[in-house]
Scaffold this motif. Structure first.
Motif, PDB file in Angstrom:
ATOM      1  N   PHE A 163      52.015  59.003 -13.647  1.00 36.26           N
ATOM      2  CA  PHE A 163      51.877  57.638 -13.148  1.00 36.26           C
ATOM      3  C   PHE A 163      52.750  56.687 -13.948  1.00 36.26           C
ATOM      4  O   PHE A 163      52.669  56.654 -15.172  1.00 36.26           O
ATOM      5  CB  PHE A 163      50.412  57.184 -13.242  1.00 36.26           C
ATOM      6  N   PRO A 164      53.579  55.903 -13.267  1.00 37.14           N
ATOM      7  CA  PRO A 164      54.445  54.970 -13.991  1.00 37.14           C
ATOM      8  C   PRO A 164      53.659  53.819 -14.607  1.00 37.14           C
ATOM      9  O   PRO A 164      52.643  53.388 -14.069  1.00 37.14           O
ATOM     10  CB  PRO A 164      55.404  54.460 -12.918  1.00 37.14           C
ATOM     11  N   ARG A 165      54.137  53.379 -15.742  1.00 38.23           N
ATOM     12  CA  ARG A 165      53.607  52.171 -16.359  1.00 38.23           C
ATOM     13  C   ARG A 165      54.412  51.010 -15.784  1.00 38.23           C
ATOM     14  O   ARG A 165      55.578  51.167 -15.443  1.00 38.23           O
ATOM     15  CB  ARG A 165      53.791  52.203 -17.874  1.00 38.23           C
ATOM     16  N   ARG A 166      53.792  49.854 -15.675  1.00 37.47           N
ATOM     17  CA  ARG A 166      54.465  48.684 -15.117  1.00 37.47           C
ATOM     18  C   ARG A 166      54.652  47.635 -16.197  1.00 37.47           C
ATOM     19  O   ARG A 166      53.740  47.375 -16.978  1.00 37.47           O
ATOM     20  CB  ARG A 166      53.644  48.105 -13.967  1.00 37.47           C
ATOM     21  N   LEU A 167      55.836  47.041 -16.206  1.00 35.16           N
ATOM     22  CA  LEU A 167      56.153  45.974 -17.142  1.00 35.16           C
ATOM     23  C   LEU A 167      56.121  44.674 -16.361  1.00 35.16           C
ATOM     24  O   LEU A 167      56.853  44.511 -15.379  1.00 35.16           O
ATOM     25  CB  LEU A 167      57.529  46.205 -17.759  1.00 35.16           C
ATOM     26  N   ALA A 168      55.263  43.753 -16.769  1.00 29.17           N
ATOM     27  CA  ALA A 168      55.085  42.497 -16.051  1.00 29.17           C
ATOM     28  C   ALA A 168      55.427  41.312 -16.943  1.00 29.17           C
ATOM     29  O   ALA A 168      55.303  41.385 -18.169  1.00 29.17           O
ATOM     30  CB  ALA A 168      53.647  42.377 -15.547  1.00 29.17           C
ATOM     31  N   VAL A 169      55.852  40.232 -16.295  1.00 29.72           N
ATOM     32  CA  VAL A 169      56.149  38.977 -16.987  1.00 29.72           C
ATOM     33  C   VAL A 169      55.434  37.851 -16.247  1.00 29.72           C
ATOM     34  O   VAL A 169      54.991  38.028 -15.106  1.00 29.72           O
ATOM     35  CB  VAL A 169      57.669  38.693 -17.025  1.00 29.72           C
ATOM     36  N   ALA A 170      55.345  36.703 -16.886  1.00 32.90           N
ATOM     37  CA  ALA A 170      54.753  35.538 -16.239  1.00 32.90           C
ATOM     38  C   ALA A 170      55.601  35.166 -15.025  1.00 32.90           C
ATOM     39  O   ALA A 170      56.828  35.334 -15.025  1.00 32.90           O
ATOM     40  CB  ALA A 170      54.684  34.365 -17.210  1.00 32.90           C
ATOM     41  N   GLU A 171      54.966  34.685 -13.987  1.00 33.67           N
ATOM     42  CA  GLU A 171      55.654  34.342 -12.739  1.00 33.67           C
ATOM     43  C   GLU A 171      56.851  33.423 -12.971  1.00 33.67           C
ATOM     44  O   GLU A 171      57.913  33.630 -12.388  1.00 33.67           O
ATOM     45  CB  GLU A 171      54.659  33.687 -11.773  1.00 33.67           C
ATOM     46  N   GLN A 172      56.713  32.453 -13.858  1.00 34.17           N
ATOM     47  CA  GLN A 172      57.812  31.504 -14.097  1.00 34.17           C
ATOM     48  C   GLN A 172      58.990  32.140 -14.840  1.00 34.17           C
ATOM     49  O   GLN A 172      60.084  31.595 -14.828  1.00 34.17           O
ATOM     50  CB  GLN A 172      57.332  30.244 -14.834  1.00 34.17           C
ATOM     51  N   THR A 200      56.102  39.969 -22.345  1.00 35.78           N
ATOM     52  CA  THR A 200      55.785  41.017 -21.371  1.00 35.78           C
ATOM     53  C   THR A 200      54.377  41.546 -21.582  1.00 35.78           C
ATOM     54  O   THR A 200      53.803  41.410 -22.660  1.00 35.78           O
ATOM     55  CB  THR A 200      56.768  42.204 -21.492  1.00 35.78           C
ATOM     56  N   VAL A 201      53.859  42.178 -20.536  1.00 33.91           N
ATOM     57  CA  VAL A 201      52.573  42.865 -20.581  1.00 33.91           C
ATOM     58  C   VAL A 201      52.786  44.230 -19.936  1.00 33.91           C
ATOM     59  O   VAL A 201      53.387  44.318 -18.863  1.00 33.91           O
ATOM     60  CB  VAL A 201      51.488  42.089 -19.813  1.00 33.91           C
ATOM     61  N   VAL A 202      52.317  45.282 -20.587  1.00 32.78           N
ATOM     62  CA  VAL A 202      52.404  46.624 -20.005  1.00 32.78           C
ATOM     63  C   VAL A 202      51.105  46.894 -19.266  1.00 32.78           C
ATOM     64  O   VAL A 202      50.031  46.901 -19.855  1.00 32.78           O
ATOM     65  CB  VAL A 202      52.652  47.700 -21.087  1.00 32.78           C
ATOM     66  N   LEU A 203      51.239  47.120 -17.970  1.00 30.05           N
ATOM     67  CA  LEU A 203      50.087  47.442 -17.141  1.00 30.05           C
ATOM     68  C   LEU A 203      49.999  48.954 -16.991  1.00 30.05           C
ATOM     69  O   LEU A 203      51.011  49.651 -17.029  1.00 30.05           O
ATOM     70  CB  LEU A 203      50.233  46.782 -15.767  1.00 30.05           C
ATOM     71  N   ASP A 204      48.830  49.470 -16.800  1.00 25.95           N
ATOM     72  CA  ASP A 204      48.570  50.909 -16.636  1.00 25.95           C
ATOM     73  C   ASP A 204      48.882  51.691 -17.907  1.00 25.95           C
ATOM     74  O   ASP A 204      49.125  52.889 -17.857  1.00 25.95           O
ATOM     75  CB  ASP A 204      49.379  51.502 -15.464  1.00 25.95           C
TER      76      ASP A 204
END
Length: 75
Positions: free
Chosen positions: A44-53, A27-31
């Protein structure tokens, strides 16, 4: 990258990231550093992102754990 969760709660963010890490999903934490701009009020919410796959599997892991992730249209 695809956002799978949004939250203003840093504890929940850590929990969601740990759930995904246990499933072998990075995972990557955005913001993460927006607090410098907002003054640390947590507006402001933080966003948790993952690789598209990994997105579909990540969303399934979050749903299985009873977490919708709070991402727009993601769960």
């Amino acid at each position: 990258m695809r956002v799978v969760a949004r939250t203003t709660d840093p504890v929940r963010l850590g929990f969601l990231a740990a759930l995904l890490a246990d499933a072998g999903i990075g995972t990557v934490v955005l913001d993460q550093h927006i607090s410098a701009v907002e003054g640390g009020i947590g507006a402001f919410p933080r966003r948790l992102a993952v690789a598209e796959q990994d997105a579909d599997r990540a969303l399934a892991v979050l749903r299985e754990a009873g977490e919708d992730g709070g991402a727009d249209g993601a769960a």
